[in-house]
Design a protein around this motif. Structure first.
Motif, PDB file in Angstrom:
ATOM      1  N   PRO A 268       0.808  -1.213   0.000  1.00 46.21           N
ATOM      2  CA  PRO A 268       0.000   0.000   0.000  1.00 46.21           C
ATOM      3  C   PRO A 268       0.845   1.269   0.000  1.00 46.21           C
ATOM      4  O   PRO A 268       0.327   2.365   0.006  1.00 46.21           O
ATOM      5  CB  PRO A 268      -0.797  -0.117   1.296  1.00 46.21           C
ATOM      6  CG  PRO A 268       0.032  -0.982   2.173  1.00 46.21           C
ATOM      7  CD  PRO A 268       0.845  -1.876   1.294  1.00 46.21           C
ATOM      8  N   VAL A 269       2.159   1.089   0.004  1.00 45.50           N
ATOM      9  CA  VAL A 269       3.038   2.258   0.017  1.00 45.50           C
ATOM     10  C   VAL A 269       4.047   2.146  -1.112  1.00 45.50           C
ATOM     11  O   VAL A 269       4.619   1.086  -1.333  1.00 45.50           O
ATOM     12  CB  VAL A 269       3.792   2.383   1.355  1.00 45.50           C
ATOM     13  CG1 VAL A 269       4.778   3.526   1.291  1.00 45.50           C
ATOM     14  CG2 VAL A 269       2.821   2.569   2.497  1.00 45.50           C
ATOM     15  N   PHE A 270       4.209   3.239  -1.821  1.00 45.43           N
ATOM     16  CA  PHE A 270       5.209   3.259  -2.871  1.00 45.43           C
ATOM     17  C   PHE A 270       6.238   4.323  -2.544  1.00 45.43           C
ATOM     18  O   PHE A 270       5.898   5.462  -2.223  1.00 45.43           O
ATOM     19  CB  PHE A 270       4.552   3.569  -4.217  1.00 45.43           C
ATOM     20  CG  PHE A 270       5.545   3.770  -5.332  1.00 45.43           C
ATOM     21  CD1 PHE A 270       6.012   2.681  -6.051  1.00 45.43           C
ATOM     22  CD2 PHE A 270       6.017   5.035  -5.640  1.00 45.43           C
ATOM     23  CE1 PHE A 270       6.933   2.855  -7.077  1.00 45.43           C
ATOM     24  CE2 PHE A 270       6.938   5.214  -6.666  1.00 45.43           C
ATOM     25  CZ  PHE A 270       7.395   4.124  -7.380  1.00 45.43           C
ATOM     26  N   GLN A 271       7.492   3.929  -2.598  1.00 47.78           N
ATOM     27  CA  GLN A 271       8.527   4.924  -2.352  1.00 47.78           C
ATOM     28  C   GLN A 271       9.652   4.776  -3.347  1.00 47.78           C
ATOM     29  O   GLN A 271      10.079   3.677  -3.685  1.00 47.78           O
ATOM     30  CB  GLN A 271       9.097   4.789  -0.943  1.00 47.78           C
ATOM     31  CG  GLN A 271      10.334   5.669  -0.741  1.00 47.78           C
ATOM     32  CD  GLN A 271      10.536   6.045   0.699  1.00 47.78           C
ATOM     33  OE1 GLN A 271      10.248   5.239   1.579  1.00 47.78           O
ATOM     34  NE2 GLN A 271      11.029   7.249   0.947  1.00 47.78           N
ATOM     35  N   LYS A 272      10.109   5.902  -3.814  1.00 51.48           N
ATOM     36  CA  LYS A 272      11.258   5.897  -4.706  1.00 51.48           C
ATOM     37  C   LYS A 272      11.852   7.293  -4.700  1.00 51.48           C
ATOM     38  O   LYS A 272      11.164   8.270  -4.970  1.00 51.48           O
ATOM     39  CB  LYS A 272      10.821   5.509  -6.124  1.00 51.48           C
ATOM     40  CG  LYS A 272      11.990   5.299  -7.053  1.00 51.48           C
ATOM     41  CD  LYS A 272      11.528   5.182  -8.482  1.00 51.48           C
ATOM     42  CE  LYS A 272      12.752   5.207  -9.382  1.00 51.48           C
ATOM     43  NZ  LYS A 272      12.401   5.521 -10.752  1.00 51.48           N
ATOM     44  N   ASP A 273      13.125   7.333  -4.369  1.00 47.99           N
ATOM     45  CA  ASP A 273      13.799   8.618  -4.300  1.00 47.99           C
ATOM     46  C   ASP A 273      13.024   9.582  -3.396  1.00 47.99           C
ATOM     47  O   ASP A 273      12.740   9.272  -2.272  1.00 47.99           O
ATOM     48  CB  ASP A 273      13.983   9.221  -5.703  1.00 47.99           C
ATOM     49  CG  ASP A 273      14.781   8.280  -6.598  1.00 47.99           C
ATOM     50  OD1 ASP A 273      15.525   7.445  -6.054  1.00 47.99           O
ATOM     51  OD2 ASP A 273      14.665   8.384  -7.815  1.00 47.99           O
ATOM     52  N   ASP A 274      12.655  10.719  -3.956  1.00 49.81           N
ATOM     53  CA  ASP A 274      12.011  11.751  -3.145  1.00 49.81           C
ATOM     54  C   ASP A 274      10.510  11.595  -3.052  1.00 49.81           C
ATOM     55  O   ASP A 274       9.835  12.354  -2.370  1.00 49.81           O
ATOM     56  CB  ASP A 274      12.305  13.140  -3.733  1.00 49.81           C
ATOM     57  CG  ASP A 274      13.702  13.585  -3.371  1.00 49.81           C
ATOM     58  OD1 ASP A 274      14.326  12.888  -2.553  1.00 49.81           O
ATOM     59  OD2 ASP A 274      14.154  14.600  -3.895  1.00 49.81           O
ATOM     60  N   LEU A 275       9.985  10.609  -3.760  1.00 41.73           N
ATOM     61  CA  LEU A 275       8.529  10.473  -3.836  1.00 41.73           C
ATOM     62  C   LEU A 275       8.007   9.371  -2.923  1.00 41.73           C
ATOM     63  O   LEU A 275       8.564   8.272  -2.873  1.00 41.73           O
ATOM     64  CB  LEU A 275       8.119  10.166  -5.278  1.00 41.73           C
ATOM     65  CG  LEU A 275       6.606  10.061  -5.516  1.00 41.73           C
ATOM     66  CD1 LEU A 275       5.954  11.422  -5.340  1.00 41.73           C
ATOM     67  CD2 LEU A 275       6.337   9.508  -6.904  1.00 41.73           C
TER      68      LEU A 275
END
Lengths: 231, 231
Positions: free
Chosen positions: A129-136
């Motif tokens: 349910p969580v997406f993270q990549k770099d600054d996002l």
DNA sequence: AAAAGACTTCAAGAATCTGTCAAGAAACCG
DNA sequence: CGGTTTCTTGACAGATTCTTGAAGTCTTTT
């Protein structure tokens, strides 16, 4: 018992009913309780329940709406429990994403049996349910989108597109899939809507990408659709 | 619509009920019918239904037993439908492996809603067809092509050809088969398109092969077509 | 060894697809 | 009702892909 690790979230505004369910299920499961829709939504995040038993008649929010909100980010089994016996209520709840519908009053035995059915099934893997990549960072449960720690303001349509992409992160979503999920299956195959989609993606990029002209997150798959890059 | 490919097996010994369900569901789904437990078990194999609607009161075998026998080899969703309203019957059926239990009489709307729930669930985890050989990885589900871990940019046409080859990996695909699958049956047997195919295959090789002049993946079968090497 | 046929490669114009801006319409909110 | 946000639509520039022709390479046949 090791079974006690299984958590069930009981959502009902009447304390006696919560106590009753707690007593009925407490022996085998860990029971979490919520009395309102908002509470249910936040406990679904923090408590990580394995099953949710949800009463439709909540003071602050309709149970169907709670179901819909939950389904935006999770597939946790939802067993709806209600005094409403009309067919239309059942259909609405089930189509909103509920897995089962019991009419009050019901037997404890049947409830636990249906809980077991739900648990038996949820051996399946679940999308993050969580997406993270770099600054996002996109948190579907909280409906949060952060760019460098700053909240990003997205319109409902933009958020819908982003949610679709996150739920299928890494995969290509065709124009048609995206259009259908946002404007309904009615208007698929329409050039108007293809354009609409492009405009919205463009806006999304402007809000999310460091350099919108060279997309880092939402990449175009020419002739096909869009993809949220995971790597 | 192509949705009619979804098959529902209705198991009930009373013909009027089968006809009623057939009428109710037939518009949206393909309905298979069985009147006995034995018939149900064999049709579950031969008919490959996506959902099974099962009456408990069968002449030759108890519905719970049918459920148990089915669960020995398949996870096809089973919706039990019965006149028996006692809790113990419900519990027995659900614990035997049924996914849902409706008491007759029930509304058609509720039944179809519960069918949708069952279908929704089984639609999720789809097998991912993946082709891998040496440095090349083709993931049809994600529509991803990786060469040495690097994403490869393919045009829609190139991808279509590659997809065809992957779906029939190891087998020879004739020019005609490939052309027909990509540009439609209209333009098969056309020399123009044979050339087009060659150009695209050439481009594909340039993007995928370590040494395009000596193909490692896509080999030419002179006078016939192309083949994706598996070994 | 020459010729024919089949296949591959290269390149460039045509056609299609995509991204962006902007303005009016519609919906929403207090 | 007024103000704000969001949605929708049109126009256009830019990018990508498709298609086609010509020339080069390889293989088989005679």
């Amino acid at each position: 018992m090791a079974e006690t690790l299984i958590r069930i979230l009981v959502v009902d505004d009447e304390r006696p009913i919560r106590r009753f369910l707690n007593a009925s299920l407490g022996g085998q499961y860990t029971v979490l309780e919520a009395a309102t829709g908002e509470e249910a939504l936040s406990m679904a995040v923090s408590g990580r329940p394995d099953v949710i038993i949800l009463d439709l008649g909540l003071p602050d929010m309709d149970g169907v709406e709670v179901t819909r909100r939950l389904r935006e980010w999770t597939q946790i089994p939802i067993i709806v429990v209600s005094v409403r016996d009309q067919e239309e209520n059942k259909i609405a709840a089930l189509d909103a994403g509920a897995d089962d519908y019991l009419t009050k009053p019901f037997g404890v035995g049947e409830l636990t049996a249906r809980v077991r059915v739900a648990l038996r099934r949820s051996a399946a893997p679940e999308a993050e349910p969580v997406f993270q990549k770099d600054d996002l960072l996109v948190d579907l449960a909280k409906r949060n989108v952060l760019k460098q720690g700053q909240a990003v303001n997205l319109t409902p349509t933009e958020y819908d597109i982003l949610r679709m992409l996150v739920q299928h992160a890494g995969k290509v979503l065709t124009h048609e899939q995206l259009i259908r999920s946002i404007w309904g299956s009615a208007s698929a195959g329409d050039e108007e809507d293809s354009h609409l989609l492009r405009v919205n993606v463009s806006n999304l990029r402007r809000k999310l990408e460091p350099d919108p002209s060279r997309p880092h997150f939402i990449v175009t798959e020419p002739g096909v659709g869009y993809r949220l890059k995971t790597t």
